[in-house]
Design an enzyme around this catalytic site. Structure first.
Site, PDB file in Angstrom:
ATOM      1  N   GLU A 281       8.475 -20.311  60.562  1.00 36.78           N
ATOM      2  CA  GLU A 281       8.119 -18.978  60.093  1.00 36.78           C
ATOM      3  C   GLU A 281       8.820 -17.902  60.919  1.00 36.78           C
ATOM      4  OE1 GLU A 281       6.225 -15.648  58.264  1.00 36.78           O
ATOM      5  OE2 GLU A 281       6.893 -17.629  57.618  1.00 36.78           O
TER       6      GLU A 281
ATOM      7  N   LYS B  66       9.310  -8.831  46.814  1.00 38.40           N
ATOM      8  CA  LYS B  66       7.987  -9.131  47.352  1.00 38.40           C
ATOM      9  C   LYS B  66       7.264 -10.190  46.526  1.00 38.40           C
ATOM     10  CE  LYS B  66       4.506  -8.684  50.081  1.00 38.40           C
ATOM     11  NZ  LYS B  66       4.636  -9.194  51.454  1.00 38.40           N
TER      12      LYS B  66
ATOM     13  N   HIS C 177      19.320 -34.772  68.182  1.00 37.46           N
ATOM     14  CA  HIS C 177      19.784 -35.446  66.977  1.00 37.46           C
ATOM     15  C   HIS C 177      20.674 -34.542  66.123  1.00 37.46           C
ATOM     16  CE1 HIS C 177      17.324 -38.920  67.807  1.00 37.46           C
ATOM     17  NE2 HIS C 177      16.268 -38.132  67.994  1.00 37.46           N
TER      18      HIS C 177
ATOM     19  N   TRP D 102      14.941  -6.504  39.661  1.00 35.54           N
ATOM     20  CA  TRP D 102      15.537  -7.320  40.723  1.00 35.54           C
ATOM     21  C   TRP D 102      16.533  -8.238  40.035  1.00 35.54           C
ATOM     22  CZ3 TRP D 102      15.520 -12.601  42.115  1.00 35.54           C
ATOM     23  CH2 TRP D 102      15.872 -12.881  43.440  1.00 35.54           C
TER      24      TRP D 102
ATOM     25  N   LYS E 245      11.407 -15.076  59.420  1.00 32.83           N
ATOM     26  CA  LYS E 245      11.241 -13.633  59.591  1.00 32.83           C
ATOM     27  C   LYS E 245      12.517 -12.997  60.133  1.00 32.83           C
ATOM     28  CE  LYS E 245       7.435 -12.990  57.832  1.00 32.83           C
ATOM     29  NZ  LYS E 245       7.908 -14.015  56.905  1.00 32.83           N
TER      30      LYS E 245
ATOM     31  N   GLU F 154      15.216 -12.948  57.412  1.00 39.60           N
ATOM     32  CA  GLU F 154      14.860 -12.097  56.279  1.00 39.60           C
ATOM     33  C   GLU F 154      15.206 -10.635  56.513  1.00 39.60           C
ATOM     34  OE1 GLU F 154      11.002 -13.447  53.773  1.00 39.60           O
ATOM     35  OE2 GLU F 154      10.623 -13.155  55.893  1.00 39.60           O
TER      36      GLU F 154
ATOM     37  N   ARG G  49       7.167  -4.490  45.466  1.00 39.47           N
ATOM     38  CA  ARG G  49       7.560  -5.798  44.964  1.00 39.47           C
ATOM     39  C   ARG G  49       9.035  -6.093  45.205  1.00 39.47           C
ATOM     40  NH1 ARG G  49       3.761  -7.297  40.593  1.00 39.47           N
ATOM     41  NH2 ARG G  49       5.411  -8.445  39.531  1.00 39.47           N
TER      42      ARG G  49
ATOM     43  N   ASN H 123      10.576  -8.772  32.322  1.00 41.85           N
ATOM     44  CA  ASN H 123      10.503  -9.538  33.568  1.00 41.85           C
ATOM     45  C   ASN H 123      10.715 -11.008  33.243  1.00 41.85           C
ATOM     46  OD1 ASN H 123       9.797  -7.187  34.836  1.00 41.85           O
ATOM     47  ND2 ASN H 123       7.683  -7.773  35.281  1.00 41.85           N
ATOM     48  N   GLY H 124      11.335 -11.745  34.150  1.00 42.92           N
ATOM     49  CA  GLY H 124      11.509 -13.178  33.951  1.00 42.92           C
ATOM     50  C   GLY H 124      12.942 -13.535  33.604  1.00 42.92           C
TER      51      GLY H 124
ATOM     52  N   CYS I  50      10.538  -7.750  39.642  1.00 41.46           N
ATOM     53  CA  CYS I  50      10.596  -6.773  38.552  1.00 41.46           C
ATOM     54  C   CYS I  50       9.209  -6.253  38.186  1.00 41.46           C
ATOM     55  CB  CYS I  50      11.237  -7.404  37.321  1.00 41.46           C
ATOM     56  SG  CYS I  50      12.879  -8.079  37.605  1.00 41.46           S
TER      57      CYS I  50
END
Length: 608
Positions: free
Chosen positions: A481, A603, A504, A73, A485, A488, A27, A102-103, A2
């Site tokens: 990573e 973001k 395993h 968001w 990616k 995402e 963001r 925000n929050g 946000c």
């Protein structure tokens, strides 16, 4: 995540508010809105992009000299116009209070129930609307005094900006756990969640501290701390990025940022002539001489950079290192070592869970802290004893690329500095390491030349819905990573495992429909890794291997190999990251997803 922009001026402030929202688009958001004082309160909201909001505003001749704007968001309530900010609250049938937030307000249900009993009608499912109605209910003719009373009722982390119909040249902002800044102008003043929102409008920035409340007017900004005492906060000249970023010749910011990594690494290492503590701050020499362990705290991609650094720090510097997800650390009771250096890693320096974990570590008795961060003016940098700036430049794509590799470069630099201080790096070794670091940008450029081969793989991956990633030792976090990616931005379910763990459990998933990506540098684990690869082939799995030139792995039926130009020793994880980024990017491109703004993600994650 946000974003907030607000202003009090003697001119039409709507273009500034909208431009601020555009600068905060990186963001991540799913709705946006703007409200102004225009002979009363007026607003426009959209669940599309800021460009659509701009069109709506133009069509309605929307103007005003006091206003607030927001990109949201979703946390409470789906992305919908009625849940978008700003939120209004009415008095006697007339809209009186406008608020953005925000929050997360943790006790909003209690406040909501109380206000509903008092007759307030809620039009949204958000926690934010409860704050707007609370301020309206408490309003006594002085917006600042009312906000001070209201925030005492709020539990959670938040930044708010609010204005009132009855006080047209005033916006009040408050922060607790979420960033908020003030921008100073000539006969006009601003507030925002990020200095970038005000780039091109003002470079005179005040960073509000935890618990601050700011009364923003045309000529003055008055700040009170959490004890309700008037305070003066330092004004800083901040040269935030002020121009539109040109994509040409790239199709997306993510692709552009992948190809910026040689430059970003070069900038991050610029001026490093030897491995001296002063690179991390004036007091670093004293601090480094006192520590005997390291605790790394981070989230997401930054957590994987910390996992990689653990291998370096223990094997090269010989210092015990623990790496933990920040959101887990902050809610448990760890056995602490007061002589440990706490390292927090974040691209933005505002990541809520990492900030909370840092504060928790301090409460537990940790006195030595270091931030690895990309934003010099961030809260994380301001609240740690030491810091190192990665200098990756603005990263707009939600999926982190150059921020990750520059974090790795900074952590490797820290490793070598500690190794030298601990007598584990002699002059000859230091010279060799410096030479390797200087060559790193050129080596990365060579890896990027593999893009055409990776595009061919992406066409096959685009038809899949699941993938496995394998790595061993130092490259296991790189496999993690790579899987992150892919999931995402392409929405393919991808998981990563240490290759030795295949038998395993994960081996049960392997069929000819399951692509298995393998990070295969020519290191001491290569023969073990080859055995793990044979386990996949025996089950009909399709292997896609990123190998070093001298690893003696050749393509065959069910075994696809792309060779990196050279083996780069301990720095190999940085080189092997790039082809995984390109694979994810081109797979997402082939599937037609929104590469730069993947669904449900943001973001800068400034909520828990």
């Amino acid at each position: 995540m946000c974003g907030i922009v607000g202003a009090v001026a003697q001119r039409n402030i709507v273009p500034v508010l909208l431009e601020g929202l555009k600068r905060l688009e990186y963001r991540g958001y799913d709705s946006c809105g703007v409200a102004v004082h225009q002979q009363g309160l007026k607003r426009s909201r959209s669940v599309a992009r800021v460009a659509e909001l701009e069109t709506q505003v133009a069509e309605t001749h929307f103007t005003g000299q006091t206003g607030i704007a927001h990109t949201r968001w979703a946390t409470h309530g789906a992305p919908a116009t009625n849940n978008a900010h700003p939120h209004f609250s009415s008095k006697d049938g007339e809209q009186r209070i406008a608020l953005v937030h925000n929050g997360i307000i943790e006790n909003y249900e209690e406040i909501r129930a109380e206000l509903m009993q008092l007759g307030y009608v809620f039009e949204s499912q958000t926690d934010t609307e409860a704050v707007a109605h609370l301020i309206n209910h408490l309003y006594n003719g002085d917006l600042l005094a009312t906000v001070k009373t209201a925030v005492k009722r709020l539990h959670g982390a938040f930044a708010i900006a609010v204005f009132c119909k009855d006080e047209p040249e005033r916006v009040v902002g408050a922060r607790r756990g979420c960033p908020l800044i003030i921008g100073l102008g000539q006969g006009e003043n601003f507030l925002a969640s990020d200095a970038m929102a005000l780039a091109g409008t003002t470079d005179q920035i005040i960073y509000l501290k935890e618990g601050d409340i700011a009364d923003v007017g045309l000529q003055t900004v008055v700040i009170s701390d959490l004890n309700d005492k008037l305070v003066t906060r330092q004004t800083q000249t901040v040269q935030a990025y002020s121009g539109a970023i040109d994509l040409d010749p790239y199709r997306h910011y993510m692709q552009k940022e992948i190809f910026e990594q040689p430059r970003a690494i070069s900038d991050t290492l610029e001026g490093v002539l030897s491995f001296t503590p002063e690179l991390f701050g004036k007091e670093a020499g004293k601090v480094f001489s006192q520590i005997d362990a390291i605790q790394i705290l981070a989230c997401g991609t930054s957590y994987y950079s910390g996992m990689t650094a653990r291998y370096w720090l223990e094997s090269i510097a010989g210092i015990p290192t623990n790496v933990e997800i920040a959101s887990e650390y902050r809610y448990r009771e760890p056995a602490i070592n007061p002589n440990a250096l706490v390292i927090v890693i974040s691209q933005s320096g505002e990541t809520a869970d990492t900030m909370a974990a840092l504060q928790y570590a301090k409460q537990l008795g940790h006195k030595h802290t270091l931030a690895i961060c990309n934003v010099a003016t961030s809260a994380m940098v301001r609240e740690t004893e030491l810091s190192y700036l990665t200098r990756a430049g603005v990263e707009i794509g939600v999926a982190s690329t150059k921020a990750f590799t520059t974090q790795l470069a900074a952590l490797y630099l820290l490793t070598l500095t500690l190794a030298k201080l601990r007598g584990r790096l002699n002059a000859e070794q230091e010279a060799s390491q410096l030479k390797q670091l200087r060559h790193l940008p050129a080596a990365l450029t060579s890896v990027l030349a593999l893009e055409p081969q990776i595009i061919a793989w992406a066409d096959a991956f685009a038809r899949k819905e699941n993938a496995l990633f394998l790595g061993r030792g130092l490259h296991y976090p790189i496999a993690l990573e790579g899987a992150l990616k892919l999931k995402e931005i392409s929405y393919i379910h991808a998981e990563a495992y240490p290759a030795g763990e295949l038998k395993h459990g994960p081996l049960a998933l392997v069929t000819e429909e399951m692509p298995v990506v393998t990070v295969a540098p020519n290191d001491t684990m290569i023969e073990k890794l080859k055995s793990n690869m044979q386990e996949v082939r025996a089950r009909g799995g399709q292997l896609y291997v990123f190998a070093d030139a001298d690893s003696h792995i050749t393509s065959s039926e069910g075994l696809h190999v792309i060779r990196l130009p050279e083996h780069y020793g301990q720095l190999s994880p940085i080189l092997h990251t790039l082809p995984l980024q390109l694979l994810a990017y081109h797979t997402a491109l082939a599937r037609g997803t929104d590469v730069d703004k993947p669904r449900n993600l943001a973001k800068s994650v400034t909520v828990e």
